[in-house]
Design an enzyme around this catalytic site. Structure first.
Site, PDB file in Angstrom:
ATOM      1  CG  ASP A 224      -2.044  -0.868   0.986  1.00  0.00           C
ATOM      2  OD1 ASP A 224      -1.759  -1.713   0.501  1.00  0.00           O
ATOM      3  OD2 ASP A 224      -2.481  -1.401   2.263  1.00  0.00           O
ATOM      4  CG  ASP A 379     -11.720  -1.773  -1.148  1.00  0.00           C
ATOM      5  OD1 ASP A 379     -10.692  -1.918  -0.450  1.00  0.00           O
ATOM      6  OD2 ASP A 379     -11.053  -0.259  -0.966  1.00  0.00           O
TER       7      ASP A 379
END
Ligand code: 1PR
Length: 525
Positions: A224, A379
């Site tokens: 990330d 998500d």
């Protein structure tokens, strides 16, 4: 000097990087006559058959290519560069291939996920110089929904098993072509490429011949990435998507260095997620492009990039389509793009309109680059329901009841890195995205992210059962056993982790050593 045929689509950069890493110079085909002047020609193809043939025809490459092949000059086709050699493809009925080899290209009709994405073996059928230094039980990286079906069995160089045995390499004289991607197959792929480039090796048959090959479960390292408070691009890691600790963005290292480390430790793929990609950015100097360029020079496994793949308008008012943004990433070394927030918006629109528009980012990118290049990243967050009828969404019965004893739940999709919940559930989202042309699902879970509690098996099972494309399980890995659990209790094709690798709690090699013998993995001794 190696000549590479770049027809504009596909990710040629990886092939060029791999060739350069072997100390060779590369030149590109820029005009039709460059083809016949080549000493050694590599034709890497990624994308869609019809689009590829149209471009080859438009640029006047078909005739010199056929002449080059008929003259038995050194040629290596990769993936679509193999399929192009045949007469046509079920992918593009009515579109002629080069017709150098009789036979056609067929679509997989198997009970396994399609596209066939990941590491599988190959069984050599005849001796070849390409096999020098191999033991015969190596795995290489495949990504395709179609395979070649030659009429002449004598051209078959290798076969691979994926529910059916399909032809994964052909050779006739000095013309060879492979369905897998040597440039993405780590040290084994580089060896095959080197054998082709050397061109002197006498034909050999690798000693070990497995009775059947098997696709490996993939272990993916995820980075990330975002700018920290000082403006440096860092690898960060959230705890249920909160990446700040005492007000500061966690810094776990530099993206290119970490990607390199994971490649050397045996990661089967690397995923970069630009987690603030929902903000506006200048396309040309997007820092992630540089990260990809530098990573792809040294890392020879597939690279996925996510974050900000969508239509947007630059500060100066210039409008970019998602396809343009994706193209920029592919040109910089990405093999796949991952679409998060925009996929939710697309599905909302499809559900509202009652059908696809044909113009969404998922449809456009998969049309040009192939569905295998389009990942949809979800998500979701678990929402409990007292009964199936209590919410207007499909629910699952859960073994982990909610705070008020609720026995049912659904998974709400979110956008903008979990900041905003939407009225779509993860199972519907995955199904609609598959219909639109997505080739893979990256299934995160906000409740598990960064917790080390293990993957949310109920979520993964529900999504995997709803689609026929591969699913990457993500979020919550805390030990090697969690990987075994996700691979034995769900049908996920791959598992992704971040925190445990970044913090060196468990290494990728350790995970693979633990899985070895229990589930098929690409084993690096
Ligand atoms: O919406 O298309 O711009 O894409 C943004 C992308 O960035 C999405 O793929 C989204 O998942 C990701 N993202 C956005 N915010 C965050 C965050 O953490 N604040 N990261 C984020 C998502 C989840 C995984 C993580 C696994 C494994 N991170 O990538 O690596 O949960 O973690 P673990 O092994 O440590 O548990 P768009």
């Amino acid at each position: 000097m190696v000549t590479v045929l770049d027809y504009g689509a596909g990710n040629v950069r990886s092939v060029v990087n791999a060739i350069r890493s072997l100390g060779r110079d590369v030149r590109f085909v820029e005009r039709p006559e460059d083809i016949l002047q080549a000493e050694r020609l590599v034709f890497p193809g990624v994308g869609a058959f019809g689009e590829m043939m149209r471009v080859l025809r438009h640029r006047g490459y078909v005739e010199p290519l056929v002449a080059y092949l008929n003259a038995d000059r050194p040629f290596l086709g990769i993936c679509l560069g193999l399929q192009a050699l045949f007469q046509g493809s079920e992918e593009a009925p009515g579109e002629d291939g080069l017709g150098f080899l009789p036979g056609i290209v067929r679509r997989f009709r198997v009970d396994l996920a399609v596209p066939h994405i990941g590491w599988n073996g190959f069984r050599a059928r005849k001796p070849s110089g390409l096999f020098h230094g191999l033991e015969g039980n190596e795995r290489v990286y495949f990504v395709h929904s179609y395979y070649v079906d030659p009429e002449d069995p004598s051209v078959v160089l290798a076969v691979t098993d994926y529910s059916v045995a399909f032809v994964s390499a052909v050779q006739q004289g000095r013309v060879a072509a492979v369905q897998f991607h040597p440039e993405k197959s780590g040290p084994v792929g580089l060896k095959i490429l080197e054998n082709f480039l050397d061109g002197k090796a006498a034909p050999v048959l690798p000693p070990v011949v497995e009775p059947k090959t098997e696709p490996a479960k993939r272990i993916i390292a995820c980075l990330d990435v975002r700018a920290n408070d000082q403006g440096d691009l860092v690898v960060t890691k959230g705890d249920r998507y909160d990446v700040r600790e005492q007000g500061h963005v966690r810094n776990l290292g530099k993206p290119v260095d970490l990607a390199r480390r994971y490649y050397e430790e045996g990661a089967d793929e690397i995923t970069f997620l630009n987690i603030t990609g929902f903000r506006d950015f200048p396309l040309k100097d997007l820092p992630m492009l540089e990260v990809l360029r530098r990573t792809s020079e040294k890392v020879f496994v597939p690279l996925t990039i996510g974050g900000g793949i969508r239509d947007y308008t630059d500060k100066d008012g210039t409008r970019y389509g998602a396809l343009q943004v994706a193209s920029e990433y592919f040109r910089s070394g990405a093999d796949k793009v991952s679409i998060g927030s925009d996929a939710v918006a697309i599905v909302e629109e499809v559900l509202k309109a009652g059908g696809p528009t044909g113009r969404s980012a998922i449809e456009e990118i998969s049309r040009v680059y192939g569905s295998q290049a389009v990942v949809v990243s979800i998500d979701p967050r678990r929402v409990y329901a007292a009964s199936p009828g209590a919410v207007p969404h499909p629910v699952i019965e859960t073994d982990t009841p909610g705070p008020n004893g609720e026995r049912f739940c659904w998974y709400q999709c979110t956008v903008k890195g979990g900041r905003e919940g939407r009225d779509v559930d993860a199972v519907t989202l995955a199904r609609v995205c598959e219909d639109l042309g997505a080739g893979e699902i990256l299934l995160n879970c906000i409740d598990r992210d960064g917790t080390n509690l293990g993957f949310d098996l109920e979520l993964i099972r529900a999504v995997r059962e709803a689609v026929t494309i591969p699913v990457i399980a993500s979020s919550g890995a805390g030990c090697a056993d969690h990987f075994l659990e996700v691979f034995t209790k769900t049908r996920a094709e791959a598992a992704l982790a971040a925190g445990i690798f970044h913090r060196r709690e468990v290494g990728i090699g350790e995970v693979k050593a633990f899985l070895h013998g229990k589930v098929p993995v690409r084993w690096i001794a």
